[in-house]
Motif scaffolding. Structure first.
Motif, PDB file in Angstrom:
ATOM      1  N   GLU A   1       0.810  -1.211   0.000  1.00  0.00           N
ATOM      2  CA  GLU A   1       0.000   0.000   0.000  1.00  0.00           C
ATOM      3  C   GLU A   1       0.846   1.266   0.000  1.00  0.00           C
ATOM      4  N   LEU A   2       2.063   1.226   0.539  1.00  0.00           N
ATOM      5  CA  LEU A   2       2.959   2.382   0.548  1.00  0.00           C
ATOM      6  C   LEU A   2       3.784   2.367  -0.730  1.00  0.00           C
ATOM      7  N   SER A   3       3.157   2.675  -1.835  1.00  0.00           N
ATOM      8  CA  SER A   3       3.831   2.530  -3.110  1.00  0.00           C
ATOM      9  C   SER A   3       4.414   3.830  -3.650  1.00  0.00           C
ATOM     10  N   SER A   4       4.093   4.954  -3.054  1.00  0.00           N
ATOM     11  CA  SER A   4       4.643   6.203  -3.574  1.00  0.00           C
ATOM     12  C   SER A   4       5.233   7.035  -2.435  1.00  0.00           C
ATOM     13  N   PRO A   5       6.170   7.901  -2.772  1.00  0.00           N
ATOM     14  CA  PRO A   5       6.737   8.786  -1.739  1.00  0.00           C
ATOM     15  C   PRO A   5       5.695   9.683  -1.084  1.00  0.00           C
ATOM     16  N   ARG A   6       4.622   9.995  -1.781  1.00  0.00           N
ATOM     17  CA  ARG A   6       3.558  10.828  -1.213  1.00  0.00           C
ATOM     18  C   ARG A   6       2.859  10.134  -0.051  1.00  0.00           C
TER      19      ARG A   6
ATOM     20  N   THR B   1       3.377  15.982   2.283  1.00  0.00           N
ATOM     21  CA  THR B   1       3.628  17.398   2.000  1.00  0.00           C
ATOM     22  C   THR B   1       4.872  17.596   1.156  1.00  0.00           C
ATOM     23  N   GLY B   2       5.603  16.513   0.870  1.00  0.00           N
ATOM     24  CA  GLY B   2       6.828  16.616   0.090  1.00  0.00           C
ATOM     25  C   GLY B   2       8.057  16.817   0.954  1.00  0.00           C
TER      26      GLY B   2
END
Length: 66
Positions: free
Chosen positions: A26-31, A36-37
């Motif tokens: 489920e944690l597939s993206s840096p977002r 907030t980046g």
């Protein structure tokens, strides 16, 4: 421990492991980690360097690890 109990424990462990692998997908993206980046981290400074603590450099005052 009876063999039926061992089987039940084994199945419970397999279900628990499968659930943790599914959660990792489920944690597939840096977002997902830093929405907030910006990713903020902290450094713990202690009296002696160890796995959990850094020390301060006497000259600069910056945190450093052993």
């Amino acid at each position: 421990m009876s063999s039926l109990m061992k089987i039940a424990v084994g199945i419970a462990l397999l279900i628990g492991c499968a659930g943790s692998f599914a959660a990792a997908d489920e944690l597939s993206s840096p977002r997902d980690v830093a929405p907030t980046g910006t990713l903020r981290v902290a450094v713990a400074v202690g009296p002696a360097a160890s796995t959990f603590w850094a020390t301060r450099d006497p000259a600069s005052g910056e945190a450093r690890r052993a």
